[in-house]
Design an enzyme around this catalytic site. Structure first.
Site, PDB file in Angstrom:
ATOM      1  N   TYR A 148     105.624 -36.040  81.576  1.00 21.74           N
ATOM      2  CA  TYR A 148     106.290 -34.810  81.149  1.00 21.74           C
ATOM      3  C   TYR A 148     105.378 -33.598  81.408  1.00 21.74           C
ATOM      4  CZ  TYR A 148     109.941 -37.216  78.337  1.00 21.74           C
ATOM      5  OH  TYR A 148     111.010 -37.967  77.892  1.00 21.74           O
ATOM      6  N   GLY A 149     104.080 -33.864  81.452  1.00 24.75           N
ATOM      7  CA  GLY A 149     103.076 -32.788  81.470  1.00 24.75           C
ATOM      8  C   GLY A 149     103.086 -31.895  82.686  1.00 24.75           C
TER       9      GLY A 149
ATOM     10  N   ASP B 119     107.513 -40.850  72.945  1.00 25.93           N
ATOM     11  CA  ASP B 119     106.541 -40.249  73.854  1.00 25.93           C
ATOM     12  C   ASP B 119     107.125 -40.335  75.261  1.00 25.93           C
ATOM     13  OD1 ASP B 119     103.988 -39.212  74.730  1.00 25.93           O
ATOM     14  OD2 ASP B 119     103.602 -41.192  75.545  1.00 25.93           O
ATOM     15  N   SER B 120     106.500 -39.615  76.182  1.00 27.27           N
ATOM     16  CA  SER B 120     106.934 -39.673  77.569  1.00 27.27           C
ATOM     17  C   SER B 120     106.661 -41.057  78.169  1.00 27.27           C
ATOM     18  CB  SER B 120     106.192 -38.617  78.377  1.00 27.27           C
ATOM     19  OG  SER B 120     104.796 -38.782  78.204  1.00 27.27           O
TER      20      SER B 120
ATOM     21  N   CYS C 298     104.299 -37.120  71.751  1.00 28.08           N
ATOM     22  CA  CYS C 298     103.905 -36.486  73.005  1.00 28.08           C
ATOM     23  C   CYS C 298     103.534 -35.019  72.746  1.00 28.08           C
ATOM     24  CB  CYS C 298     105.091 -36.562  73.963  1.00 28.08           C
ATOM     25  SG  CYS C 298     104.777 -35.797  75.553  1.00 28.08           S
ATOM     26  N   ASN C 299     102.329 -34.643  73.138  1.00 24.31           N
ATOM     27  CA  ASN C 299     101.889 -33.256  72.928  1.00 24.31           C
ATOM     28  C   ASN C 299     102.747 -32.278  73.713  1.00 24.31           C
ATOM     29  OD1 ASN C 299      98.822 -32.952  71.612  1.00 24.31           O
ATOM     30  ND2 ASN C 299      99.352 -34.991  72.326  1.00 24.31           N
ATOM     31  N   THR C 300     103.120 -32.668  74.937  1.00 19.15           N
ATOM     32  CA  THR C 300     103.927 -31.784  75.776  1.00 19.15           C
ATOM     33  C   THR C 300     105.293 -31.550  75.125  1.00 19.15           C
ATOM     34  OG1 THR C 300     102.786 -32.710  77.695  1.00 19.15           O
ATOM     35  CG2 THR C 300     104.788 -31.467  78.121  1.00 19.15           C
TER      36      THR C 300
ATOM     37  N   GLU D 184      95.297 -44.398  82.304  1.00 17.79           N
ATOM     38  CA  GLU D 184      96.283 -45.423  82.654  1.00 17.79           C
ATOM     39  C   GLU D 184      95.703 -46.446  83.625  1.00 17.79           C
ATOM     40  OE1 GLU D 184     100.282 -44.226  83.155  1.00 17.79           O
ATOM     41  OE2 GLU D 184     100.261 -43.283  81.184  1.00 17.79           O
TER      42      GLU D 184
ATOM     43  N   CYS E 102      96.393 -34.243  73.876  1.00 19.27           N
ATOM     44  CA  CYS E 102      97.234 -35.084  74.726  1.00 19.27           C
ATOM     45  C   CYS E 102      97.106 -36.519  74.212  1.00 19.27           C
ATOM     46  CB  CYS E 102      96.757 -34.988  76.171  1.00 19.27           C
ATOM     47  SG  CYS E 102      97.599 -36.132  77.283  1.00 19.27           S
ATOM     48  N   THR E 103      98.227 -37.232  74.289  1.00 16.82           N
ATOM     49  CA  THR E 103      98.254 -38.606  73.766  1.00 16.82           C
ATOM     50  C   THR E 103      97.150 -39.500  74.326  1.00 16.82           C
ATOM     51  OG1 THR E 103      99.869 -38.989  75.526  1.00 16.82           O
ATOM     52  CG2 THR E 103     100.716 -38.755  73.271  1.00 16.82           C
ATOM     53  N   HIS E 104      96.799 -39.282  75.593  1.00 15.55           N
ATOM     54  CA  HIS E 104      95.872 -40.202  76.260  1.00 15.55           C
ATOM     55  C   HIS E 104      94.395 -39.938  75.942  1.00 15.55           C
ATOM     56  CE1 HIS E 104      99.512 -40.894  78.502  1.00 15.55           C
ATOM     57  NE2 HIS E 104      98.949 -41.769  79.304  1.00 15.55           N
TER      58      HIS E 104
HETATM   59  N1  DGL Z   1     102.321 -37.769  76.533  1.00 13.71           N
HETATM   60  C1  DGL Z   1     101.861 -36.619  77.290  1.00 13.71           C
HETATM   61  C2  DGL Z   1     101.200 -35.620  76.352  1.00 13.71           C
HETATM   62  O1  DGL Z   1     100.725 -35.952  75.303  1.00 13.71           O
HETATM   63  C3  DGL Z   1     100.905 -37.043  78.400  1.00 13.71           C
HETATM   64  C4  DGL Z   1     101.562 -37.780  79.543  1.00 13.71           C
HETATM   65  C5  DGL Z   1     102.629 -36.958  80.249  1.00 13.71           C
HETATM   66  O2  DGL Z   1     102.292 -35.974  80.939  1.00 13.71           O
HETATM   67  O3  DGL Z   1     103.791 -37.267  80.079  1.00 13.71           O
HETATM   68  O4  DGL Z   1     101.175 -34.459  76.647  1.00 13.71           O
END
Ligand code: DGL
Length: 268
Positions: A42-43, A10-11, A73-75, A152, A184-186
């Site tokens: 990453y987003g 993940d990012s 990571c979704n991105t 976060e 998104c992961t969060h």
């Molecule tokens: N992990 C990213 C996602 O799921 C969220 C955090 C980021 O922007 O890196 O898209």
């Protein structure tokens, strides 16, 4: 292959939602997690940059001898999954397809909402995947960039969370969607607050769905581990482990051990 670990990247810390679901479903598996904490988020980055970073993360894990790569990571999933599948000789799974499958099973009225980072929404990866499977589905997507820092900071419920949720989701709430993908992961950490606000709309947690997808993929390849003892977890980060440990514990609800700082340059 069965004895090899599962690799997840993940990012940053967010992919721990995916790790949590995988280890709940497959407790006997060894897991290696990489969080690119030096370069998160990453987003907000361009597709080119996200693809470059994702290849570096994947290469690092591949060299550790993993049996499957999970792009938590979704991105990264939205922008780099096809590239990673082409580059690696092991199974690669992202979070988008499992989330889409679940949303299609869930929706009754054929109107699906998606929330994610700016890069994920801009890529239209979720919308494209949905339309590929069922062109009759109407998709409404919305980027919610403040959700990541909110989580976060550990702000998962209460006045501030409710205000931010209202700001981003007001229009989606009355748009006619009956299903909302947390892309998104969060976002699974905000599930309670989002669920309360989006009363009556079903939430699809892509972390849960991805874990089911991992089990299915490992089983298809006959890569599932056959033992009863609990698997190990090793964490790698690209920046100081302190913040990862602190925020990671909000995600996992347990103390994180075995965190190592690495440089992805060395993996190339
Ligand atoms: N992990 C990213 C996602 O799921 C969220 C955090 C980021 O922007 O890196 O898209």
């Amino acid at each position: 292959m069965q004895e090899k670990p599962i690799g997840i990247f993940d990012s940053g810390v967010g992919g721990l939602t995916v790790l949590k679901e995988i280890s709940r479903l497959l407790p006997e598996e060894d897991i290696i997690y990489l969080g690119d904490t030096a370069r998160v988020p990453y987003g907000i980055r361009s597709a080119e940059t996200v693809i470059k970073y994702s290849i570096e993360c994947a290469t690092f894990l591949y060299k550790k001898g993993i049996k499957i790569l999970v792009v938590a990571c979704n991105t990264s999933s939205a922008l780099s999954l096809e590239t990673l599948k082409e580059k690696l000789t092991i199974p690669v799974i992202g979070v988008i397809e499992p989330g889409v499958k679940a949303a299609l099973k869930t929706t009754r009225n054929g109107i699906v909402g998606i929330i994610g980072t700016e890069a994920t929404v801009k890529s239209s990866a979720y919308s494209k995947k949905i339309r590929e499977k069922d062109p009759s589905i109407q998709v409404i997507a919305k980027a919610c960039p403040l959700f990541v820092p909110l989580v976060e900071e550990g702000i998962l419920e209460g006045e501030i969370a409710d205000l931010v949720i209202d700001r981003y989701l007001k229009e989606l709430k009355t748009s006619g969607i009956d299903t909302l993908i947390l892309g998104c992961t969060h976002y699974p950490l905000l599930k309670k607050s989002i669920g309360k606000y989006m009363d009556g709309i079903k939430l699809v947690d892509s972390a849960e769905e991805a874990a089911l997808g991992v089990r299915e993929m490992l089983s298809e390849h006959n890569f599932l581990r056959n033992r009863r003892t609990e698997g190990s977890k090793t964490f790698y980060v690209t920046d100081d482990p302190g913040r990862f440990r602190k925020i990671g514990e909000i995600f996992l609800n347990y103390e994180i051990e075995n965190i190592y700082k690495v440089s992805l340059e060395e993996a190339k």
